[in-house]
Enzyme design. Sequence first.
Site, PDB file in Angstrom:
ATOM      1  N   HIS A  12      10.034  38.509  42.474  1.00 25.20           N
ATOM      2  CA  HIS A  12      11.303  37.952  42.984  1.00 25.20           C
ATOM      3  C   HIS A  12      11.674  36.649  42.258  1.00 25.20           C
ATOM      4  CE1 HIS A  12       8.480  35.987  46.145  1.00 25.20           C
ATOM      5  NE2 HIS A  12       8.621  35.177  45.124  1.00 25.20           N
ATOM      6  N   HIS A 193       0.636  34.945  38.545  1.00 25.66           N
ATOM      7  CA  HIS A 193       1.293  33.726  38.073  1.00 25.66           C
ATOM      8  C   HIS A 193       0.712  32.501  38.748  1.00 25.66           C
ATOM      9  CE1 HIS A 193       3.962  34.702  41.547  1.00 25.66           C
ATOM     10  NE2 HIS A 193       4.678  33.619  41.393  1.00 25.66           N
ATOM     11  N   GLU A 240       0.872  35.875  46.302  1.00 32.78           N
ATOM     12  CA  GLU A 240       2.026  36.590  46.885  1.00 32.78           C
ATOM     13  C   GLU A 240       1.769  38.094  46.961  1.00 32.78           C
ATOM     14  OE1 GLU A 240       5.776  33.702  45.551  1.00 32.78           O
ATOM     15  OE2 GLU A 240       5.397  35.504  44.389  1.00 32.78           O
TER      16      GLU A 240
HETATM   17  C1  DHB Z   1       8.608  31.475  39.692  1.00 35.09           C
HETATM   18  C2  DHB Z   1       8.154  32.628  40.319  1.00 35.09           C
HETATM   19  C3  DHB Z   1       8.157  32.734  41.710  1.00 35.09           C
HETATM   20  O1  DHB Z   1       7.700  33.809  42.401  1.00 35.09           O
HETATM   21  C4  DHB Z   1       8.648  31.710  42.460  1.00 35.09           C
HETATM   22  O2  DHB Z   1       8.719  31.888  43.788  1.00 35.09           O
HETATM   23  C5  DHB Z   1       9.087  30.527  41.853  1.00 35.09           C
HETATM   24  C6  DHB Z   1       9.064  30.435  40.460  1.00 35.09           C
HETATM   25  C7  DHB Z   1       8.630  31.359  38.210  1.00 35.09           C
HETATM   26  O3  DHB Z   1       8.106  32.208  37.510  1.00 35.09           O
HETATM   27  O4  DHB Z   1       9.213  30.418  37.691  1.00 35.09           O
HETATM   28 FE    FE Z   2       7.602  33.355  44.757  1.00 33.87          FE
END
Ligand code: DHB
Ligand code: FE
Length: 281
Positions: A12, A193, A240
């Site tokens: 997302h 991430h 997440e």
């Molecule tokens: C990013 C990804 C996310 O899921 C989020 O909530 C905020 C930032 C990103 O990749 O920048």
């Molecule tokens: Fe996120």
Amino acid sequence: MARITAGLTTSHIPAVGAAIDLGKTEEPYWQPVFDGYDWTKKWAAVNPPDVVILTYNDHASAFTPDVVPTFALGCADEFPPADEGYGPRPVPVVQGHSDLAAHLAESLILDEFDLTLMYELQVDHGLTVPLSLVYGQPEQWPTRVIPLAVNVVQYPVPTGNRCLNLGKAIRRAVQSFDEDLSVQVWSTGGMSHQLQGPRAGFINKPFDNAFFDRLIKDPEDLARLSHFEYLREAGSEGIELVAWLIMRGALGPDVEELHRHYHVPGSNTAVGHLVLRPADQ
Ligand code: DHB
Ligand code: FE
């Protein structure tokens, strides 16, 4: 009777929302991200559900660190897009389904899932970016949406097993709703991430690809993955992914994979997306 007709998971990423809103989807950086949703857009156009139960995490938009519900169900008729610091996204107000939400609240709480019930809720990129990825930029969203916010931001967050079991309880709840509705369950977030600290930018392709396979074929085993393993293997925000097990639990024991998309990078994350059909549909 209501029935669960499909499940969908997707990243997302907020920058994806900005790329859509600012007309940048065909730029070379973004094109491979969006190409993976072409199949889904066509599928979605011919498989319109009446309602999507959409699990996502709020990113300190509707909730502050003072109020941290583990699971919060949107019971209102409407959910406006949240202002995340640069104004609300230019997307339609999300229309809820308060009758099904009231039924879910009753069924899930009597099933011993103590949800927080939200009669006012602003929804952030965790919920609106997936709608944009699947439905583009319509005047109105083509489906009603029941938001289910899952805390994966502030420790302690729920276990994968709790999420899988919540999904199973959602299946029981939907199947006991006395109206002929097609319901999809979407879970958003992920994949690997990390946005902060010395490991910022961390991506783990082997883990992500194994996660897809385990989610589809052996969710009971995947539900045993510890928080420590999520943090180590998927990064701090990769946690997440735990909420994807809600979607999987809601689909029943066996599923068919209809579509898969994986691309690195999308902003700071690995973009991951699945569409699944329960075996009984
Ligand atoms: C990013 C990804 C996310 O899921 C989020 O909530 C905020 C930032 C990103 O990749 O920048
Ligand atoms: Fe996120």
